[in-house]
Design a protein around this motif. Structure first.
Motif, mmCIF file in Angstrom:
data_model
loop_
_atom_site.group_PDB
_atom_site.id
_atom_site.type_symbol
_atom_site.label_atom_id
_atom_site.label_comp_id
_atom_site.label_asym_id
_atom_site.label_seq_id
_atom_site.Cartn_x
_atom_site.Cartn_y
_atom_site.Cartn_z
ATOM 1 N N ILE A 1 -4.508 85.701 -68.983
ATOM 2 C CA ILE A 1 -3.096 86.063 -68.921
ATOM 3 C C ILE A 1 -2.668 86.083 -67.460
ATOM 4 N N LEU A 2 -1.412 85.736 -67.223
ATOM 5 C CA LEU A 2 -0.821 85.750 -65.886
ATOM 6 C C LEU A 2 0.469 86.541 -65.929
ATOM 7 N N ALA A 3 0.689 87.398 -64.936
ATOM 8 C CA ALA A 3 1.924 88.175 -64.880
ATOM 9 C C ALA A 3 3.126 87.239 -64.944
ATOM 10 N N ALA A 4 4.117 87.626 -65.735
ATOM 11 C CA ALA A 4 5.328 86.824 -65.934
ATOM 12 C C ALA A 4 6.492 87.489 -65.228
ATOM 13 N N GLY A 5 6.897 86.934 -64.100
ATOM 14 C CA GLY A 5 8.034 87.449 -63.355
ATOM 15 C C GLY A 5 9.338 86.824 -63.826
ATOM 16 N N ASP A 6 10.446 87.343 -63.325
ATOM 17 C CA ASP A 6 11.751 86.837 -63.731
ATOM 18 C C ASP A 6 11.908 85.363 -63.385
ATOM 19 N N ALA A 7 11.453 84.951 -62.216
ATOM 20 C CA ALA A 7 11.551 83.542 -61.823
ATOM 21 C C ALA A 7 10.743 82.655 -62.763
ATOM 22 N N ASP A 8 9.634 83.167 -63.277
ATOM 23 C CA ASP A 8 8.835 82.397 -64.234
ATOM 24 C C ASP A 8 9.625 82.136 -65.517
ATOM 25 N N PHE A 9 10.313 83.165 -66.013
ATOM 26 C CA PHE A 9 11.135 82.974 -67.207
ATOM 27 C C PHE A 9 12.206 81.918 -66.934
ATOM 28 N N ALA B 1 14.358 76.547 -67.797
ATOM 29 C CA ALA B 1 14.999 75.381 -67.183
ATOM 30 C C ALA B 1 14.160 74.113 -67.262
ATOM 31 N N ALA B 2 12.839 74.263 -67.088
ATOM 32 C CA ALA B 2 12.004 73.067 -66.940
ATOM 33 C C ALA B 2 10.804 73.006 -67.874
ATOM 34 N N GLY B 3 10.595 74.043 -68.677
ATOM 35 C CA GLY B 3 9.452 74.023 -69.591
ATOM 36 C C GLY B 3 8.108 74.166 -68.894
ATOM 37 N N ARG B 4 8.134 74.704 -67.668
ATOM 38 C CA ARG B 4 6.903 74.879 -66.888
ATOM 39 C C ARG B 4 6.911 76.254 -66.226
ATOM 40 N N VAL B 5 5.704 76.787 -66.030
ATOM 41 C CA VAL B 5 5.543 78.068 -65.341
ATOM 42 C C VAL B 5 4.364 77.929 -64.388
ATOM 43 N N GLN B 6 4.604 78.236 -63.126
ATOM 44 C CA GLN B 6 3.540 78.211 -62.121
ATOM 45 C C GLN B 6 2.731 76.905 -62.199
ATOM 46 N N GLY B 7 3.435 75.786 -62.382
ATOM 47 C CA GLY B 7 2.797 74.480 -62.440
ATOM 48 C C GLY B 7 2.151 74.138 -63.764
ATOM 49 N N ARG B 8 2.271 75.002 -64.749
ATOM 50 C CA ARG B 8 1.659 74.772 -66.059
ATOM 51 C C ARG B 8 2.731 74.461 -67.091
ATOM 52 N N LEU C 1 13.249 83.638 -75.726
ATOM 53 C CA LEU C 1 12.712 83.770 -74.363
ATOM 54 C C LEU C 1 13.711 84.474 -73.454
ATOM 55 N N ASP C 2 14.984 84.157 -73.596
ATOM 56 C CA ASP C 2 16.005 84.803 -72.779
ATOM 57 C C ASP C 2 16.086 86.295 -73.095
ATOM 58 N N MET C 3 15.979 86.647 -74.377
ATOM 59 C CA MET C 3 15.977 88.060 -74.773
ATOM 60 C C MET C 3 14.759 88.768 -74.185
ATOM 61 N N LEU C 4 13.582 88.138 -74.276
ATOM 62 C CA LEU C 4 12.359 88.738 -73.732
ATOM 63 C C LEU C 4 12.430 88.864 -72.212
ATOM 64 N N ARG C 5 13.083 87.924 -71.561
ATOM 65 C CA ARG C 5 13.311 88.017 -70.115
ATOM 66 C C ARG C 5 14.100 89.278 -69.790
ATOM 67 N N GLY C 6 15.142 89.556 -70.587
ATOM 68 C CA GLY C 6 15.938 90.765 -70.389
ATOM 69 C C GLY C 6 15.144 92.035 -70.639
ATOM 70 N N VAL C 7 14.303 92.023 -71.671
ATOM 71 C CA VAL C 7 13.452 93.186 -71.959
ATOM 72 C C VAL C 7 12.514 93.433 -70.781
ATOM 73 N N ALA C 8 11.882 92.372 -70.283
ATOM 74 C CA ALA C 8 10.960 92.515 -69.146
ATOM 75 C C ALA C 8 11.689 93.060 -67.916
ATOM 76 N N ALA C 9 12.908 92.604 -67.682
ATOM 77 C CA ALA C 9 13.681 93.090 -66.531
ATOM 78 C C ALA C 9 13.968 94.584 -66.659
#
Length: 158
Positions: free
Chosen positions: A3-11, A16-23, A36-44
């Motif tokens: 698992i990798l920490a998911a920051g706001d920029a990652d969401f 936007a691009a279907g990629r996170v940290q090069g993956r 995903l947008d809802m989960l981004r808000g929950v994480a924030a």
């Protein structure tokens, strides 16, 4: 699997691009964009109280799912989690291992005493994920949107 920490920029990158940290995300994506947008808000909302608030589930250098804290820690030191794996990658143990890693992380936090989760009564695969990680059933409730849900709890190991 890790698992990798998911920051706001990652969401933002995933949306936007279907990629996170090069993956790249798993074929078909890990969840619909509105989810995903809802989960981004929950994480924030959770992040100021508990950071990280979400983790990408990575398998073979591919983003296959997400595990996240779904509300602020409770007064008794419990966090509640939710998780999901791309439908194209389910049944391979990724959720079980990810929840186990989140439990290990919780064990490093002296302020956390337990982890809770809820599953639909008709989701035996998710029941097995939690049972394999030491969760026990603590009750059933009916949610207006999601129907009957089983409550689960696991004491954080030190």
């Amino acid at each position: 699997m890790t698992i990798l920490a998911a920051g706001d920029a990652d969401f933002a990158d995933l949306l936007a691009a279907g990629r996170v940290q090069g993956r790249a995300a798993a074929e078909g994506g890990i969840a619909p964009d509105p989810v995903l947008d809802m989960l981004r808000g929950v994480a924030a909302r959770v992040r100021p109280h508990c950071d990280p608030a979400a983790w990408w589930i990575v398998d073979a250098d591919e983003i296959v799912g997400l595990c996240s804290i779904v509300s602020e820690p409770s007064g008794d030191g419990s966090i509640s989690i939710g998780y999901g794996v791309a439908s194209s990658r389910q049944g391979r143990g990724a959720a079980t291992r990810a929840v186990g890693e989140v439990l290990e992380w919780a064990g490093t936090r002296p302020d956390l005493t337990g982890v809770t989760a809820e599953t639909a009564v008709d989701n035996p695969a998710s029941h097995r994920v939690l049972e394999r990680n030491g969760f026990v059933r603590v009750g059933v409730r009916t949610d207006a949107e999601d129907g009957e849900l089983i409550g689960w709890r696991c004491v954080v190991a030190r």
